[in-house]
Write an enzyme that holds these catalytic residues in place. Structure first.
Site, PDB file in Angstrom:
ATOM      1  N   PHE A  52       0.474  -0.684  -0.119  1.00 40.79           N
ATOM      2  CA  PHE A  52      -0.020  -0.025   0.377  1.00 40.79           C
ATOM      3  C   PHE A  52       1.327   1.339  -0.177  1.00 40.79           C
ATOM      4  O   PHE A  52       2.345   1.201   0.318  1.00 40.79           O
ATOM      5  CB  PHE A  52      -0.972   0.043   1.049  1.00 40.79           C
ATOM      6  CG  PHE A  52      -1.978  -1.181   1.205  1.00 40.79           C
ATOM      7  CD1 PHE A  52      -3.426  -0.465   0.295  1.00 40.79           C
ATOM      8  CD2 PHE A  52      -1.756  -1.929   1.845  1.00 40.79           C
ATOM      9  CE1 PHE A  52      -4.376  -2.224   0.053  1.00 40.79           C
ATOM     10  CE2 PHE A  52      -3.278  -2.617   2.218  1.00 40.79           C
ATOM     11  CZ  PHE A  52      -3.786  -2.677   1.578  1.00 40.79           C
ATOM     12  N   ARG A  80     -25.462   1.056   1.167  1.00 42.83           N
ATOM     13  CA  ARG A  80     -25.129   1.623  -0.131  1.00 42.83           C
ATOM     14  C   ARG A  80     -25.718   3.264  -0.808  1.00 42.83           C
ATOM     15  O   ARG A  80     -24.290   3.951   0.108  1.00 42.83           O
ATOM     16  CB  ARG A  80     -25.019   0.753  -1.583  1.00 42.83           C
ATOM     17  CG  ARG A  80     -23.843  -0.839  -1.262  1.00 42.83           C
ATOM     18  CD  ARG A  80     -23.050  -0.788  -0.792  1.00 42.83           C
ATOM     19  NE  ARG A  80     -22.432   0.604  -1.487  1.00 42.83           N
ATOM     20  CZ  ARG A  80     -20.693   0.477  -1.339  1.00 42.83           C
ATOM     21  NH1 ARG A  80     -19.849   0.069   0.103  1.00 42.83           N
ATOM     22  NH2 ARG A  80     -20.447   1.232  -2.714  1.00 42.83           N
ATOM     23  N   THR A  86     -18.143   7.521  -2.030  1.00 37.26           N
ATOM     24  CA  THR A  86     -17.021   7.065  -1.872  1.00 37.26           C
ATOM     25  C   THR A  86     -16.249   8.351  -1.606  1.00 37.26           C
ATOM     26  O   THR A  86     -15.500   8.479  -0.320  1.00 37.26           O
ATOM     27  CB  THR A  86     -16.586   5.809  -2.861  1.00 37.26           C
ATOM     28  OG1 THR A  86     -16.347   4.761  -2.480  1.00 37.26           O
ATOM     29  CG2 THR A  86     -14.212   6.041  -2.089  1.00 37.26           C
ATOM     30  N   ARG A  97     -21.096  10.173   4.136  1.00 32.33           N
ATOM     31  CA  ARG A  97     -20.028  10.640   3.917  1.00 32.33           C
ATOM     32  C   ARG A  97     -20.066  11.595   3.626  1.00 32.33           C
ATOM     33  O   ARG A  97     -19.365  12.822   3.716  1.00 32.33           O
ATOM     34  CB  ARG A  97     -19.527  10.084   2.635  1.00 32.33           C
ATOM     35  CG  ARG A  97     -19.232   8.365   3.254  1.00 32.33           C
ATOM     36  CD  ARG A  97     -18.496   7.695   1.884  1.00 32.33           C
ATOM     37  NE  ARG A  97     -18.174   6.092   2.353  1.00 32.33           N
ATOM     38  CZ  ARG A  97     -18.103   5.546   1.579  1.00 32.33           C
ATOM     39  NH1 ARG A  97     -19.370   5.394   0.057  1.00 32.33           N
ATOM     40  NH2 ARG A  97     -17.278   3.566   2.025  1.00 32.33           N
ATOM     41  N   ASN A 107     -13.667   8.626   4.711  1.00 33.05           N
ATOM     42  CA  ASN A 107     -14.516   8.973   4.592  1.00 33.05           C
ATOM     43  C   ASN A 107     -15.752   8.618   5.729  1.00 33.05           C
ATOM     44  O   ASN A 107     -16.539   7.911   5.317  1.00 33.05           O
ATOM     45  CB  ASN A 107     -14.964   9.078   3.280  1.00 33.05           C
ATOM     46  CG  ASN A 107     -14.582   6.600   3.295  1.00 33.05           C
ATOM     47  OD1 ASN A 107     -14.303   6.835   3.464  1.00 33.05           O
ATOM     48  ND2 ASN A 107     -14.816   6.765   1.912  1.00 33.05           N
ATOM     49  N   HIS A 110     -16.913   2.411   5.396  1.00 35.71           N
ATOM     50  CA  HIS A 110     -16.861   1.291   4.499  1.00 35.71           C
ATOM     51  C   HIS A 110     -17.682   0.107   4.550  1.00 35.71           C
ATOM     52  O   HIS A 110     -18.020  -0.518   5.821  1.00 35.71           O
ATOM     53  CB  HIS A 110     -15.377   0.486   4.321  1.00 35.71           C
ATOM     54  CG  HIS A 110     -14.493   1.060   4.719  1.00 35.71           C
ATOM     55  ND1 HIS A 110     -13.691   2.422   3.690  1.00 35.71           N
ATOM     56  CD2 HIS A 110     -13.645   1.675   5.579  1.00 35.71           C
ATOM     57  CE1 HIS A 110     -12.404   3.432   3.982  1.00 35.71           C
ATOM     58  NE2 HIS A 110     -13.019   2.479   5.052  1.00 35.71           N
TER      59      HIS A 110
END
Length: 145
Positions: A52, A80, A86, A97, A107, A110
């Site tokens: 990462f 969702r 996102t 968000r 944000n 998840h």
């Protein structure tokens, strides 16, 4: 989806650091979903071996997260919609968000993007014995007979 489907939601380290977990839970409870699993975790230690970006890895290991499992009708699709885009700059007001996100990398939450992914992710975060089956007293009012 039928009533009883499970969805996974994970308030990220920034939500925990900013003390927003209660606000996230409140939105799901008000939507009529039933919390059947929750853990506070210090996670991502195994990700230190992954390739990462350093800033992303630093964020992901910056603090605890809260893993949750919610149950209810169309819970994954509804989650969702409730979570929002996102990129918090694109997320609509009224979404988690849109209201709390500060940046695409901060944000707040998840969430699983499909029922199949929810089951996979729930299995990653929880043992089946950690999910609590319970009868909600308002279920008939929420979902009808």
């Amino acid at each position: 989806l039928a009533a009883g489907c499970l969805g996974r939601l994970r308030p990220a380290p920034d939500a925990v650091q900013r003390r927003l977990v209660g606000d996230v839970i409140k939105r799901f409870e008000r939507r009529g979903f039933k919390l059947v699993g929750m853990k506070l975790l210090q996670h991502y230690h195994q990700l230190r071996q992954k390739p990462f970006y350093p800033a992303l890895l630093s964020y992901m290991t910056s603090g605890p997260l809260v893993a949750m499992v919610w149950e209810g009708y169309n819970v994954v699709r509804s989650t969702r919609a409730m979570v929002g885009d996102t990129d918090s700059a694109e997320a609509k007001p009224g979404t988690i968000r849109g209201d709390f996100g500060m940046h695409v990398s901060r944000n707040v939450v998840h969430a699983s993007d499909s029922v199949e992914m929810a089951h996979k992710e729930i299995g990653f975060w929880f043992h089946s014995s950690e999910l609590v089956a319970w009868e909600c007293s308002d279920q008939d009012y929420t979902y009808g007979p």
